[in-house]
Design a protein around this motif. Structure first.
Motif, PDB file in Angstrom:
ATOM      1  N   GLU A 182      -3.180   4.608   6.660  1.00  0.00           N
ATOM      2  CA  GLU A 182      -4.167   3.546   6.316  1.00  0.00           C
ATOM      3  C   GLU A 182      -4.618   3.358   4.748  1.00  0.00           C
ATOM      4  N   SER A 183      -4.470   2.363   4.035  1.00  0.00           N
ATOM      5  CA  SER A 183      -4.685   2.312   2.654  1.00  0.00           C
ATOM      6  C   SER A 183      -3.699   3.274   1.780  1.00  0.00           C
TER       7      SER A 183
ATOM      8  N   THR B 114      -7.082   5.935   0.684  1.00  0.00           N
ATOM      9  CA  THR B 114      -7.880   5.762   1.769  1.00  0.00           C
ATOM     10  C   THR B 114      -9.223   6.521   1.643  1.00  0.00           C
ATOM     11  N   SER B 115      -9.478   7.172   0.617  1.00  0.00           N
ATOM     12  CA  SER B 115     -10.949   7.706   0.479  1.00  0.00           C
ATOM     13  C   SER B 115     -11.771   6.665   0.064  1.00  0.00           C
ATOM     14  N   LEU B 116     -11.484   5.565  -0.517  1.00  0.00           N
ATOM     15  CA  LEU B 116     -12.188   4.458  -0.812  1.00  0.00           C
ATOM     16  C   LEU B 116     -12.551   3.367   0.366  1.00  0.00           C
ATOM     17  N   ASN B 117     -11.920   3.559   1.271  1.00  0.00           N
ATOM     18  CA  ASN B 117     -11.902   2.889   2.573  1.00  0.00           C
ATOM     19  C   ASN B 117     -13.129   3.300   3.612  1.00  0.00           C
ATOM     20  N   PRO B 118     -14.181   2.351   3.515  1.00  0.00           N
ATOM     21  CA  PRO B 118     -15.176   2.706   4.365  1.00  0.00           C
ATOM     22  C   PRO B 118     -15.196   2.708   5.825  1.00  0.00           C
ATOM     23  N   THR B 119     -15.157   3.453   6.708  1.00  0.00           N
ATOM     24  CA  THR B 119     -15.180   3.210   8.051  1.00  0.00           C
ATOM     25  C   THR B 119     -16.406   3.475   8.835  1.00  0.00           C
TER      26      THR B 119
ATOM     27  N   TYR C 264      -0.157  -1.571   6.306  1.00  0.00           N
ATOM     28  CA  TYR C 264      -0.022   0.002   6.466  1.00  0.00           C
ATOM     29  C   TYR C 264       0.645   0.556   7.348  1.00  0.00           C
TER      30      TYR C 264
ATOM     31  N   THR D  66      -4.378  -5.776  11.501  1.00  0.00           N
ATOM     32  CA  THR D  66      -3.437  -5.428  10.608  1.00  0.00           C
ATOM     33  C   THR D  66      -1.872  -5.707  10.976  1.00  0.00           C
TER      34      THR D  66
ATOM     35  N   ALA E  28       0.854  -1.363   0.008  1.00  0.00           N
ATOM     36  CA  ALA E  28      -0.058  -0.163  -0.018  1.00  0.00           C
ATOM     37  C   ALA E  28       1.048   1.395   0.125  1.00  0.00           C
TER      38      ALA E  28
END
Ligand code: ADP
Ligand code: TZD
Ligand code: MG
Length: 586
Positions: A572-573, A577-582, A496, A517, A414
């Motif tokens: 993270e990612s 990271t914008s594609l990563n749902p939290t 990450y 992780t 990543a």
């Protein structure tokens, strides 16, 4: 010769399914397969070797498949992966589907169990209807039932893999086929040497004129090179030259996508990589050359493309697939054809139309911004923090590739991927192999093996510690074939970063576990390489990394450098990271 003796000679002079497969591949210039033996293809691998083919035998089929895919991208000929039935087939299928997604030509050949039993679901050894499963996951799928059809089967597989938009093809060879016998001459006559497997496809003059018209009126033009443009040069070397001529004659700034890096040197005067966000937001006419407007290009719209400015932007798209245009946004000037032919036509038309060089005000702004960003980055790269971070480690890789421009860089992870892509310049076409369109982990060792086998050049694989884990057992394969591969594991103790905490507060079944992780701290990946007879070294500083890397490139010995990276340095990612749902729940 009397009728009697000729009958006897014919009876003795026979061939079988094994040899017809081998002869058909060799007739089409295929001399290497990547695979893993077992029922029903064990003897096929032996006989291939006996007939002078190279059989690179892996520890897991996914990596053999990835090797075949990379070989396809690098050579323009379909890479061949050979597996056993059901589980071996499924292990190879991920790579076949990934190859198709990336438009790399490959053929997955799998042995399969007895049709009569499989179709009645009577429980054969490794029973599976492989053809049906493969079909929706690749470009084309075929099965051969009669030895006399092997020639046709291989020819159809080759043509399907490399013509038009390249992709993955599945070829199902049932166990019974291999021992089928036929008269040798009839067997020979049944084979097909594929003529002009990937024919030139020349764009229509009206389409070319439409593109020229847009370029003529452009105030802020941009050329975007994708991995289709890099691949086109593997199939047709004239393509690389045509692209270089188009860029230099037009004076237009260009951006290479990840695997198009090096098509022209990343240090080229017109390369806009270090001003990427500026040019994407500001350009008014964008020419896509073998690049899709998928997620990697934010679908051609939104903030990346300047928000409202996207409405007035016009695209030219060169692609071999006629249905690619308009897949995300309107394409004002689609140019359907192979890149070599399309760019050659554009070059001719630009000359005829006496197109002036790109607007100097625009190009100066772009190149000034780029130079400022490059200068800023140079300061970050020179810093020498302890522990070593991504930047200081990558400065070493950057210098090594600069000194060895023929070396192939394989890259996954990543943060390890994102930083390497932006920091390490490439100087020659098709020298960078990475996670591609899917952002898939696990390509590392398979791609490295294929790069070493097909080119003979040194391979440097820059691997996140998580990414490396997906294919790490292939270190044995690299050692067994004594390949010039140096794996550099960027070891930050996890996915990450290595600092994530278990959020349970000690409660529940997993209360004592580490976070999902993070990995074993301070793992010694270098010792894995030593286990197979390669060189394994731990590097804690850029100086140690440089020394180990230089030694590996000079010796050509299988090497793994465990590069210890600050475990807090990643995000993270990485960049996506914008594609990563939290979780929205508080
Ligand atoms: P990137 O990820 O680098 O942006 P993509 O994989 O999205 O690149 O796009 C590659 C494109 O190149 C595909 O749409 C494919 O159809 C096209 N392509 C592949 N080979 C050729 C070729 N020889 N000529 C023209 N287009 C090609
Ligand atoms: N599985 C597969 C097949 N592909 C994936 N992309 C993932 C899982 C999810 N994933 C990523 O997208 S990156 C990554 C995973 C597991 C690993 C990142 O960790 P790394 O790199 O150690 O390789 P950094 O440098 O620590 O970020
Ligand atoms: Mg990591």
């Amino acid at each position: 010769m009397s009728a009697d003796t000729s009958t006897t000679a014919a009876a003795i002079n026979t061939t079988d399914g094994f040899h017809l497969v081998i002869d058909a591949l060799k007739l089409n210039g295929i001399d290497t397969v990547y695979g893993l033996p077992g029922i029903p293809i064990t003897d096929l691998t032996r006989k291939m070797q006996a007939e002078g083919m190279r059989v690179i035998s892996f520890r897991h089929e996914q990596h053999a498949g990835n090797a075949a895919a990379a070989a396809g991208f690098l050579t323009g000929k379909p890479g061949i992966c050979l597996t056993v039935s059901a589980p071996g087939f499924l292990n190879g299928l991920t790579a076949l589907t990934n190859a198709t997604t990336n438009c790399f030509p490959m053929i997955l050949i799998s042995g399969s169990s007895e049709r009569e039993i499989v179709d009645l679901q009577q429980g054969d050894y490794e029973e599976m209807d492989q053809l049906a499963i493969a079909k929706p996951l690749c470009k084309a799928a075929f099965r051969v039932l009669h030895a006399a059809d092997i020639g046709v089967g291989i020819a159809r597989a080759i043509r399907s893999a490399v013509s038009g938009r390249p992709g993955g093809v599945y070829l199902d060879l049932p166990a019974k086929l291999f021992s089928q016998v036929m008269e040798a001459q009839a067997g020979k006559n049944s084979l097909i040497e594929v003529v002009d497997a990937a024919p030139a496809q020349i764009p229509g003059p009206v389409a070319v004129a439409r593109a020229i018209e847009l370029l003529k009126n452009a105030k802020r033009p941009l050329i975007l090179l994708g991995k289709g443009a890099a691949y086109a040069g593997a199939a047709n070397p004239e393509s690389d030259n045509a692209i270089k001529a188009m860029i230099e004659n037009s004076g237009i700034p260009y951006l290479p996508m990840s695997m198009a890096k090096g098509l022209l040197p990343d240090t080229h005067a017109q390369c806009a990589s270090a001003a990427r966000s500026y040019v994407l937001a500001e350009a008014d006419v964008v020419m896509l050359v073998g690049a899709r407007l998928n997620w990697l290009l934010s679908h051609g719209k939104g903030k990346t493309w300047g928000g409202d400015k996207a409405a007035s932007r016009q695209f030219i798209q060169i692609d071999i697939s006629p249905t690619e245009a308009d897949s995300n946004v309107a394409i004002a000037a689609p140019l359907v054809g192979d890149i070599g032919s399309c760019v050659a036509e554009i070059n001719k038309a630009m000359l005829a139309a006496k197109l002036p060089k790109a607007n100097a005000e625009w190009t100066k702004t772009v190149f000034d911004k780029r130079d400022a960003n490059v200068a800023k980055m140079a300061i970050t790269l020179q810093a020498n923090p302890s522990p070593m971070n991504f930047h200081s480690a990558l400065n070493v890789i950057k210098n090594t590739i600069k000194a060895n421009p023929d070396a192939i860089l394989v890259n996954e992870g990543a943060n390890t991927l994102d930083f390497t892509r932006s920091i390490v310049d490439m100087y020659k076409p098709r020298k960078r192999l990475d996670v591609g369109t899917w952002g898939i982990m696990g390509i590392g060792m398979g791609f490295s093996v294929a790069a070493a086998v097909t080119t003979g050049h040194p391979v440097i694989a820059v691997e996140g510690d998580s990414a490396f884990g997906f294919s790490g057992m292939e270190l044995e394969t690299i050692c067994r074939y004594n390949l010039p591969v140096c794996v550099v594991v960027f070891n930050n103790n996890g996915i990450y970063k290595g600092t994530d905490q278990n959020q349970s507060g000690g409660k529940g079944a997993g209360g004592k576990d580490v976070a999902p992780t993070v990995f074993v701290k301070n793992a010694r990946y270098d010792l894995m390489m030593q286990a197979f007879g390669g060189d394994g070294i731990t590097a804690n500083t850029p100086a140690e990394l440089e020394k180990a890397l230089n030694a590996a490139v000079a010796s050509g010995r299988p090497t793994l450098i465990n590069a210890v990276i600050d475990e807090t340095a990643g995000t993270e990612s990485g960049r996506i990271t914008s594609l990563n749902p939290t979780a929205g729940k508080k």
